[in-house]
Each structure stands twice: as structure tokens, then as C-alpha cells.
Motif scaffolding. Structure first.
Motif, PDB file in Angstrom:
ATOM      1  N   ILE A 210       0.836  -1.242  -0.043  1.00 60.07           N
ATOM      2  CA  ILE A 210      -0.008  -0.049  -0.072  1.00 60.07           C
ATOM      3  C   ILE A 210       0.952   1.227  -0.134  1.00 60.07           C
ATOM      4  CG2 ILE A 210      -0.215  -0.045   2.496  1.00 60.07           C
ATOM      5  CD1 ILE A 210      -3.147   0.980   1.951  1.00 60.07           C
ATOM      6  N   SER A 211       0.669   2.252  -0.624  1.00 56.37           N
ATOM      7  CA  SER A 211       1.219   3.450  -0.852  1.00 56.37           C
ATOM      8  C   SER A 211       1.189   4.383   0.513  1.00 56.37           C
ATOM      9  CB  SER A 211       0.788   4.376  -2.159  1.00 56.37           C
ATOM     10  OG  SER A 211      -0.710   4.716  -1.990  1.00 56.37           O
ATOM     11  N   ARG A 212       1.778   5.278   0.328  1.00 51.30           N
ATOM     12  CA  ARG A 212       1.948   6.044   1.697  1.00 51.30           C
ATOM     13  C   ARG A 212       0.592   6.955   2.080  1.00 51.30           C
ATOM     14  NH1 ARG A 212       6.759   6.744  -1.549  1.00 51.30           N
ATOM     15  NH2 ARG A 212       8.541   6.621  -0.126  1.00 51.30           N
ATOM     16  N   SER A 213      -0.127   7.234   1.077  1.00 49.82           N
ATOM     17  CA  SER A 213      -1.384   7.643   1.339  1.00 49.82           C
ATOM     18  C   SER A 213      -2.534   6.736   1.464  1.00 49.82           C
ATOM     19  CB  SER A 213      -1.733   8.796   0.094  1.00 49.82           C
ATOM     20  OG  SER A 213      -2.077   7.979  -1.030  1.00 49.82           O
ATOM     21  N   GLY A 214      -2.351   5.648   1.006  1.00 46.74           N
ATOM     22  CA  GLY A 214      -3.220   4.632   1.002  1.00 46.74           C
ATOM     23  C   GLY A 214      -4.227   4.424  -0.226  1.00 46.74           C
ATOM     24  N   SER A 215      -3.666   5.406  -1.317  1.00 48.50           N
ATOM     25  CA  SER A 215      -4.581   5.380  -2.402  1.00 48.50           C
ATOM     26  C   SER A 215      -4.169   4.365  -3.520  1.00 48.50           C
ATOM     27  CB  SER A 215      -4.256   6.706  -3.129  1.00 48.50           C
ATOM     28  OG  SER A 215      -3.101   7.034  -3.867  1.00 48.50           O
ATOM     29  N   VAL A 216      -3.088   3.708  -3.447  1.00 51.49           N
ATOM     30  CA  VAL A 216      -2.550   2.690  -4.358  1.00 51.49           C
ATOM     31  C   VAL A 216      -2.234   1.366  -3.857  1.00 51.49           C
ATOM     32  CG1 VAL A 216      -0.971   2.068  -5.899  1.00 51.49           C
ATOM     33  CG2 VAL A 216      -1.687   4.357  -5.992  1.00 51.49           C
ATOM     34  N   THR A 217      -2.806   0.226  -4.136  1.00 49.65           N
ATOM     35  CA  THR A 217      -2.783  -0.866  -3.516  1.00 49.65           C
ATOM     36  C   THR A 217      -2.264  -2.088  -4.354  1.00 49.65           C
ATOM     37  OG1 THR A 217      -4.843  -1.605  -3.564  1.00 49.65           O
ATOM     38  CG2 THR A 217      -4.153  -0.798  -1.246  1.00 49.65           C
ATOM     39  N   ASP A 218      -1.601  -3.162  -4.167  1.00 52.01           N
ATOM     40  CA  ASP A 218      -1.142  -4.199  -4.838  1.00 52.01           C
ATOM     41  C   ASP A 218      -0.965  -5.487  -4.367  1.00 52.01           C
ATOM     42  OD1 ASP A 218       2.170  -4.894  -6.576  1.00 52.01           O
ATOM     43  OD2 ASP A 218       0.076  -5.328  -7.425  1.00 52.01           O
ATOM     44  N   TYR A 219      -1.168  -6.585  -5.231  1.00 54.10           N
ATOM     45  CA  TYR A 219      -1.405  -7.880  -4.400  1.00 54.10           C
ATOM     46  C   TYR A 219      -0.883  -8.810  -5.154  1.00 54.10           C
ATOM     47  CZ  TYR A 219      -5.255  -5.295  -1.804  1.00 54.10           C
ATOM     48  OH  TYR A 219      -6.104  -4.669  -1.051  1.00 54.10           O
ATOM     49  N   ALA A 220      -0.450  -9.811  -4.411  1.00 50.28           N
ATOM     50  CA  ALA A 220      -0.123 -11.090  -5.222  1.00 50.28           C
ATOM     51  C   ALA A 220      -1.368 -11.684  -5.908  1.00 50.28           C
ATOM     52  CB  ALA A 220       0.489 -11.957  -4.343  1.00 50.28           C
ATOM     53  N   ASP A 221      -1.067 -12.546  -7.059  1.00 54.47           N
ATOM     54  CA  ASP A 221      -2.153 -12.995  -7.749  1.00 54.47           C
ATOM     55  C   ASP A 221      -2.885 -14.264  -6.629  1.00 54.47           C
ATOM     56  OD1 ASP A 221      -0.648 -13.090 -10.998  1.00 54.47           O
ATOM     57  OD2 ASP A 221      -1.698 -11.531  -9.833  1.00 54.47           O
ATOM     58  N   SER A 222      -2.160 -14.913  -5.843  1.00 54.86           N
ATOM     59  CA  SER A 222      -2.826 -15.826  -5.281  1.00 54.86           C
ATOM     60  C   SER A 222      -3.794 -15.080  -4.131  1.00 54.86           C
ATOM     61  CB  SER A 222      -1.615 -16.470  -4.609  1.00 54.86           C
ATOM     62  OG  SER A 222      -0.959 -15.748  -3.682  1.00 54.86           O
ATOM     63  N   VAL A 223      -3.580 -14.061  -3.992  1.00 51.25           N
ATOM     64  CA  VAL A 223      -4.587 -13.534  -2.921  1.00 51.25           C
ATOM     65  C   VAL A 223      -5.502 -12.329  -3.201  1.00 51.25           C
ATOM     66  CG1 VAL A 223      -2.790 -13.954  -1.107  1.00 51.25           C
ATOM     67  CG2 VAL A 223      -3.306 -11.596  -1.948  1.00 51.25           C
ATOM     68  N   LYS A 224      -5.664 -11.936  -4.572  1.00 55.86           N
ATOM     69  CA  LYS A 224      -6.217 -11.058  -5.085  1.00 55.86           C
ATOM     70  C   LYS A 224      -7.951 -11.565  -4.998  1.00 55.86           C
ATOM     71  CE  LYS A 224      -3.373  -8.824  -8.560  1.00 55.86           C
ATOM     72  NZ  LYS A 224      -3.174  -8.659  -9.964  1.00 55.86           N
ATOM     73  N   GLY A 225      -8.563 -10.331  -4.655  1.00 56.63           N
ATOM     74  CA  GLY A 225     -10.156 -10.585  -4.432  1.00 56.63           C
ATOM     75  C   GLY A 225     -10.490 -11.433  -2.783  1.00 56.63           C
ATOM     76  N   ARG A 226      -9.266 -11.853  -2.178  1.00 55.84           N
ATOM     77  CA  ARG A 226      -9.604 -12.468  -0.955  1.00 55.84           C
ATOM     78  C   ARG A 226      -8.975 -11.748   0.285  1.00 55.84           C
ATOM     79  NH1 ARG A 226      -7.419 -17.047   0.397  1.00 55.84           N
ATOM     80  NH2 ARG A 226      -5.609 -16.810  -0.866  1.00 55.84           N
ATOM     81  N   PHE A 227      -7.907 -10.833  -0.125  1.00 58.19           N
ATOM     82  CA  PHE A 227      -7.299 -10.116   1.040  1.00 58.19           C
ATOM     83  C   PHE A 227      -7.267  -8.810   0.551  1.00 58.19           C
ATOM     84  CE2 PHE A 227      -3.663 -13.290   2.316  1.00 58.19           C
ATOM     85  CZ  PHE A 227      -4.749 -14.259   2.618  1.00 58.19           C
ATOM     86  N   THR A 228      -7.364  -7.973   1.569  1.00 56.32           N
ATOM     87  CA  THR A 228      -7.571  -6.419   1.448  1.00 56.32           C
ATOM     88  C   THR A 228      -6.487  -5.649   2.384  1.00 56.32           C
ATOM     89  OG1 THR A 228      -9.745  -6.228   1.023  1.00 56.32           O
ATOM     90  CG2 THR A 228      -8.932  -4.372   1.719  1.00 56.32           C
ATOM     91  N   ILE A 229      -5.484  -4.843   1.946  1.00 51.66           N
ATOM     92  CA  ILE A 229      -4.663  -4.352   2.512  1.00 51.66           C
ATOM     93  C   ILE A 229      -5.381  -2.769   2.672  1.00 51.66           C
ATOM     94  CG2 ILE A 229      -3.478  -3.432   0.738  1.00 51.66           C
ATOM     95  CD1 ILE A 229      -0.628  -3.762   2.538  1.00 51.66           C
ATOM     96  N   SER A 230      -5.222  -2.155   3.949  1.00 51.42           N
ATOM     97  CA  SER A 230      -5.407  -0.763   4.148  1.00 51.42           C
ATOM     98  C   SER A 230      -4.609  -0.218   5.399  1.00 51.42           C
ATOM     99  CB  SER A 230      -7.037  -0.760   4.582  1.00 51.42           C
ATOM    100  OG  SER A 230      -7.218  -1.291   6.117  1.00 51.42           O
ATOM    101  N   ARG A 231      -4.770   1.164   5.450  1.00 47.23           N
ATOM    102  CA  ARG A 231      -3.980   1.598   6.730  1.00 47.23           C
ATOM    103  C   ARG A 231      -4.596   2.798   7.390  1.00 47.23           C
ATOM    104  NH1 ARG A 231       1.507   3.445   3.875  1.00 47.23           N
ATOM    105  NH2 ARG A 231       1.905   4.504   5.803  1.00 47.23           N
ATOM    106  N   ASP A 232      -4.104   3.288   8.397  1.00 51.92           N
ATOM    107  CA  ASP A 232      -4.760   4.303   9.022  1.00 51.92           C
ATOM    108  C   ASP A 232      -3.516   5.121   9.640  1.00 51.92           C
ATOM    109  OD1 ASP A 232      -5.835   6.121  10.825  1.00 51.92           O
ATOM    110  OD2 ASP A 232      -7.281   4.832  11.687  1.00 51.92           O
ATOM    111  N   ASN A 233      -3.358   6.125   8.852  1.00 50.65           N
ATOM    112  CA  ASN A 233      -1.936   6.891   9.313  1.00 50.65           C
ATOM    113  C   ASN A 233      -2.174   7.578  10.609  1.00 50.65           C
ATOM    114  OD1 ASN A 233      -0.530   6.032   7.081  1.00 50.65           O
ATOM    115  ND2 ASN A 233      -1.219   7.847   5.892  1.00 50.65           N
ATOM    116  N   ALA A 234      -3.191   7.876  11.104  1.00 50.68           N
ATOM    117  CA  ALA A 234      -3.322   8.579  12.352  1.00 50.68           C
ATOM    118  C   ALA A 234      -3.221   7.448  13.613  1.00 50.68           C
ATOM    119  CB  ALA A 234      -4.873   9.112  12.395  1.00 50.68           C
ATOM    120  N   LYS A 235      -3.308   6.231  13.176  1.00 54.83           N
ATOM    121  CA  LYS A 235      -3.058   5.294  14.165  1.00 54.83           C
ATOM    122  C   LYS A 235      -1.766   4.615  13.946  1.00 54.83           C
ATOM    123  CE  LYS A 235      -7.941   4.332  15.205  1.00 54.83           C
ATOM    124  NZ  LYS A 235      -9.052   3.477  15.372  1.00 54.83           N
ATOM    125  N   ASN A 236      -1.100   5.090  12.950  1.00 52.90           N
ATOM    126  CA  ASN A 236       0.376   4.156  12.697  1.00 52.90           C
ATOM    127  C   ASN A 236       0.121   2.927  12.467  1.00 52.90           C
ATOM    128  OD1 ASN A 236       1.579   6.831  13.046  1.00 52.90           O
ATOM    129  ND2 ASN A 236       2.727   6.260  14.816  1.00 52.90           N
TER     130      ASN A 236
END
Length: 122
Positions: free
Chosen positions: A52-78
Motif C-alpha cells: 500500500i502506498s503512503r497515502s493508501g490510495s494505491v494497493t497491490d496484491y499477489a495473484d494468489s490473494v487477489k479478491g480475498r485479501f485487502t490491505i489498508s492503513r490508518d496513518n493517524a493510528k500508525n
């Protein structure tokens, strides 16, 4: 030195879900790091799962987990998260989070957490 601490691993049956978290205590702003999740099984190399990018606007996944896993971030909570749904036995691994410390545009996973075990039974 940046310390990364993962949590949320455990054991689950196939088809179940888990949510991983990775929190950092950093003197430098957390939002200045792109973040990633990797996994490793004994005897094999560590493999990229999601990023996941610094702002969270861009994400990337391995093919094996696409559609099943989701990465996200909360910069206020580190904190960066990995929501894992529809888990399969082949998802069993130690999951590590990592911080991209590069300032040149080329990724450099310079900081790593100790990892958290995820076990999926059939």
C-alpha cells in the motif's frame, strides 16, 4: 530504528477469516512509508502478499490473494491492516509487515516486523 509489531494471527478453518494489524512506533511520520505484507513458510523464501502506498490510495496484491485479501492503513493510528477472507490451507505461513525506507523511488523494504503465525486447517 523503526519497530514494527504485528498482531492478529491465529488458527482458523478453511473458508474463515482473520485480520492482521501492524503498528509502528516511529520518530519519522508513519505516512512517509509505503507498507507491505509478506509471508513465509519454513524452507521457502519470503513472498510478497500485498502493498500500500503512503497515502493508501494505491494497493497491490499477489495473484494468489487477489479478491480475498485487502490491505489498508490508518496513518493517524500508525497502523497497517491485512484483512484475509476465504482463507485456504495454502495461506498458512508467518506473516510479516515491512516498511519501504527508500527515498529514491526504488522500493527498499528496510524495516521488518517479527511476524505473526497464521494457520489454516482444511
Amino acid at each position: 530504528q523503526v519497530q514494527l509489531v504485528e498482531s492478529g494471527g491465529g488458527s482458523v478453518q478453511a473458508g474463515g477469516f482473520l485480520s492482521l494489524s501492524c503498528t509502528t512506533s516511529s520518530g519519522r511520520s508513519f505516512s512517509s512509508y509505503a507498507m507491505g505484507w509478506f509471508r513465509q513458510v519454513p524452507g521457502k523464501e519470503r513472498r510478497f502478499v500485498a502493498g500500500i502506498s503512503r497515502s493508501g490510495s494505491v494497493t497491490d496484491y499477489a495473484d494468489s490473494v487477489k479478491g480475498r485479501f485487502t490491505i489498508s492503513r490508518d496513518n493517524a493510528k500508525n497502523t497497517v491492516y491485512l484483512q484475509m477472507n476465504s482463507l485456504k490451507p495454502e495461506d498458512t505461513a508467518v506473516y510479516h509487515c515491512a516498511a519501504d525506507t527508500s527515498t529514491s523511488g526504488n522500493i527498499n523494504w528496510g524495516y521488518w516486523g517479527q511476524g505473526t503465525q497464521v494457520t489454516v486447517s482444511s
